[in-house]
Design an enzyme around this catalytic site. Structure first.
Site, PDB file in Angstrom:
ATOM      1  CB  ALA A  62      -0.927   0.282   1.212  1.00 40.31           C
ATOM      2  N   GLY A 101       0.885  -4.884   0.155  1.00 42.92           N
ATOM      3  CA  GLY A 101      -0.554  -5.365  -0.054  1.00 42.92           C
ATOM      4  C   GLY A 101      -0.971  -5.742  -2.252  1.00 42.92           C
ATOM      5  CD  GLU A 104      -2.212  -8.357   2.460  1.00 42.55           C
ATOM      6  OE1 GLU A 104      -2.135  -6.810   2.092  1.00 42.55           O
ATOM      7  OE2 GLU A 104      -3.415  -7.766   2.952  1.00 42.55           O
ATOM      8  CD  GLU A 124       1.105  -6.090   5.620  1.00 43.25           C
ATOM      9  OE1 GLU A 124       1.826  -6.914   5.672  1.00 43.25           O
ATOM     10  OE2 GLU A 124       0.703  -5.604   4.322  1.00 43.25           O
TER      11      GLU A 124
END
Ligand code: 3HC
Length: 683
Positions: A62, A101, A104, A124
């Site tokens: 992210a 992310g 992911e 994270e």
């Protein structure tokens, strides 16, 4: 130019993300990928979709700079939900690092092909978070609960080779990733392989696994909220439906992303990168080639520094005064490598390769051609000057001459050379091959080229670099001596060793002040202070230390220091309480009951005040550099963001008020508040 583009290769669509430098999943990327999927699905000629990235890496996660800003649709979970509904086989083609992310996104694809040098991970936790886009639900389904817990709570990425063993990767590409991904897609189409959703996989495990795992990581993750939240979310994957598990993950993620710890850890993420940016130095600044490295002195520091370079395959010549000293240094370095092999960090083969780069010598002529020499001899100005005079006469004219001094004036050291522009401090922290920080000390004459070379080198040897100006103790040790001063004074005023240590440990420091001194050896500080004038430190604060050392109580190594060590048992040294009373009388200090809060504030606010003074004087380039130094060098809790970030969180006006109170109680000598802090507090 759009950050997302699509190429059609016969019946295969290749969606390419191109958002330099690390393809972070910003709003523009999410929107672009979402639209690309809609467009591709609308075509009737596409039978497989490849998702890949341009530039140096697959998505690194992210976009951290968007945290704390109002969310913009599609969010990452929304995008991934959209992908999970696609019935055309989806293939992630990964190079560089697929992180957070980004990983992911890849986990939501039906197949994964990785370049041989690629890595994947869910880092994270390093930002005080848990994976928030399905990572805690998909990864355990794919690789099992234990492995997933390991990856998620450690944040460590795994190699392509390991992903194949774990069945994260379906295939490894040795070269030309895009072409190999297309070939893989053609096979999938030809074999009519289905859209294989990770969310459809079964998962089960008993709750015992989670309890055992939580206990296993308790000491390592003390104080951090994210690891426990991660365990909760993974547990939900084993007890709830996929959809319900996602909701638990979301709830935990939002709580963390809005919390103080994540803000502090994100601050440090950017601070560590900012620290390497130095006004006047940019990509046009010339950088010297560093091929060969020399180290002077084979003590603990010299050997650790040598290992830092050997680890990265730099040839290192270490200079000592006698063949015996050379032998002892080689043994120390071999011991470090043996211990790494024993711990499984490196193989015997890697150890041999690294050790093959080491040469020991007693002759200065043997280091004359080194590009960089780092002096790590006894901490005495006269000795350092002699070494630098010698280095100046033998080293090639372009060589960089560095000192690892912790306290001494590097301007004075540089003054004995004919090339002060090539002289700087490279201050490593013990053990040098493990500790992440490198303080790069710039003198009045260090050239930008020398500095730029040092910054590049720091990155090459995996250290976080911070620039410091010349002052007594530079950033790290100057701050630390204020912290130590208050701890010492508190003993005279009535606090006991265990109370001070407990309070600092509970604040989040890795250990209390006195436990640390016992571990490092109390005599080191006592010796260092012997050379100082009384104006530089508070003799009262260290009187107990000196008396202990005089009596042979140097810490763990002698079986007694502030504590007594008896067969693995640690107890308070009664001598310390006696000494505290004697010195309190001698210095006319009235002993009293001291609250935990006062101990915390005296020690931590002393650090903060000195940190702001260091910025105010221009010794540090910026406040965030001070935070990087103190978290990396002395274990200030990362979830508090460093001393100066923490000060802002609790309120600078409060800190200034307390410092003024301390000044009234204990005098202005040490408690004059920093002007910069006062200015910032009144803003
Ligand atoms: N968001 C925003 N900016 C990022 C970023 C990210 N995720 N990752 C890196 N950057 C920026 C850096 O700040 C730096 O910017 P600068 O040049 O202006 O200083 C630039 O990209 C290059 O980064 P590095 O200097 O760190 O480059 P390296 O090549 O040394 O390392 C990397 C590359 C390994 C990708 C490293 O940058 C990294 O570890 N990034 C963070 C990865 C991460 O933590 N991802 C998880 C994000 S949280 C998440 O995904 C939540 C999700 O679960 C919902």
């Amino acid at each position: 130019m759009s950050v997302v583009s699509t190429e059609i290769n016969n019946d295969i669509a290749v969606i390419i993300i191109d958002n330099p430098p690390v393809n972070a999943l910003s709003h523009a990327v999410r929107e672009g990928v979402s639209r690309a999927f809609v467009d591709v699905e609308a075509r009737d000629d596409v039978r497989a979709i490849i998702l890949c990235c341009a530039g140096r890496t697959f998505c690194a996660g992210a976009d951290i700079s968007e945290f704390g800003k109002p969310p913009k649709s599609p969010s990452l979970p929304e995008l991934i939900d959209q992908m999970d509904k696609i019935n055309i086989p989806l293939i992630a083609a990964i190079h560089g690092t697929a992180l957070g992310g980004g990983f992911e996104l890849a986990l939501c694809c039906h197949y994964r092909i990785l370049e041989a040098s690629a890595k994947v991970g869910l880092p994270e936790v390093n930002l005080g978070l848990i994976p928030g886009a399905g990572g805690t639900q998909r990864l355990p389904r794919l690789i099992g609960v234990s492995q997933a817990l390991d990856m998620i709570t450690s944040g460590k990425p795994v190699s392509a080779e390991k992903t194949l063993a774990l069945k994260i990767a379906d295939r490894i590409s040795q070269n030309n990733l895009k072409q190999n991904a297309i070939t893989f897609a053609e096979e999938i189409i030809k074999n009519k392989q289905p859209a294989k959703r990770v969310s459809d996989l079964d998962i089960k495990d008993n709750s015992e696994v989670f309890d055992i795992f939580a206990k296993k990581i308790a000491a390592r993750t003390r104080g951090f909220l994210a690891p426990a939240a991660a365990i909760e979310a993974v547990k939900a994957a084993t007890t709830l439906s996929f959809k319900e598990g996602l909701m638990v993950e979301r709830e935990q993620f939002i709580k963390l992303v809005e919390g103080a710890q994540s803000k502090a850890q994100c601050h440090l993420f950017f601070a560590e990168r900012e620290a390497a940016k130095v006004p006047g130095i940019d990509k046009n600044t010339a950088v010297y080639d560093i091929g060969q490295v020399a180290v002077i002195g084979g003590g603990i520091m010299g050997c650790g520094i040598a290992v830092s370079f050997l680890n990265k395959m730099f040839p290192v010549t270490l200079l000592e005064i006698s063949p015996d000293a050379c032998g002892a240094a080689r043994q120390k370095i071999t011991n470090i490598y043996d211990s790494s092999v024993k711990k499984g960090r490196i193989t015997e083969d890697q150890k041999e390769k690294m050790l093959a780069g080491l040469i020991l010598t007693c002759e200065y002529d043997d280091i004359a051609n080194a590009d960089l020499v780092i002096e790590a001899v006894f901490e005495k100005m006269e000795i350092k000057k002699q070494v630098f005079e010698k280095l100046d006469s033998v080293m090639k004219p372009t060589a960089i001459l560095a000192t690892n001094t912790s306290f001494l004036d590097i301007n004075e050291i540089a003054s004995v050379t004919s090339r002060p522009q090539n002289v700087l401090g490279l201050h490593f922290f013990s053990p040098a091959h493990i500790m992440p920080l490198l303080e790069i000390v710039r003198t009045d004459h260090t050239s930008n080229e020398t500095l730029a070379t040092a910054l590049k080198l720091a990155k090459m040897v995996g250290k976080t670099a911070v620039i410091s100006g010349v002052c007594y103790g530079f950033i790290a040790n100057r701050m630390s001596s204020c912290y130590g001063r208050e701890a010492g004074l508190l003993l005279l005023e009535g606090a006991d060793v265990e109370q001070v240590d407990r309070v600092l440990y509970e604040f989040g420091m890795p250990m209390g002040m006195f436990t640390m001194l016992d571990m490092a050896g109390i005599d080191i500080g006592v010796m260092a202070r012997e050379k100082l004038g009384p104006e530089l430190y508070d003799q009262r604060a260290f009187a107990i230390h000196t008396a202990l050392v005089k009596d042979g109580n140097k810490g763990q190594k002698t079986g007694a220091g502030f504590y007594v060590y008896d067969g693995g048992q640690k107890s308070l040294n009664p001598m310390v309480t006696e000494l505290a009373k004697i010195f309190a009388d001698a210095f006319q200090i009235t002993r009293r009951t001291i609250s935990d809060k006062e101990i915390e504030e005296r020690c931590i606010f002393a650090l903060i005040n000195e940190g702001f003074k260091i910025v105010e004087e221009g010794i540090a380039l910026r406040a965030s550099d001070v935070d990087v130094v103190y978290t990396s060098a002395f274990g200030f809790p990362r979830y508090k963001g460093g001393p100066l970030f923490y000060a802002e969180q609790i309120g600078l006006d409060y800190v200034v008020r307390k410092i003024n109170e301390f000044a009234k109680m204990h005098g202005e000598r040490w408690w004059k508040p920093s002007n910069l802090m006062i200015k910032l507090a009144t803003k």
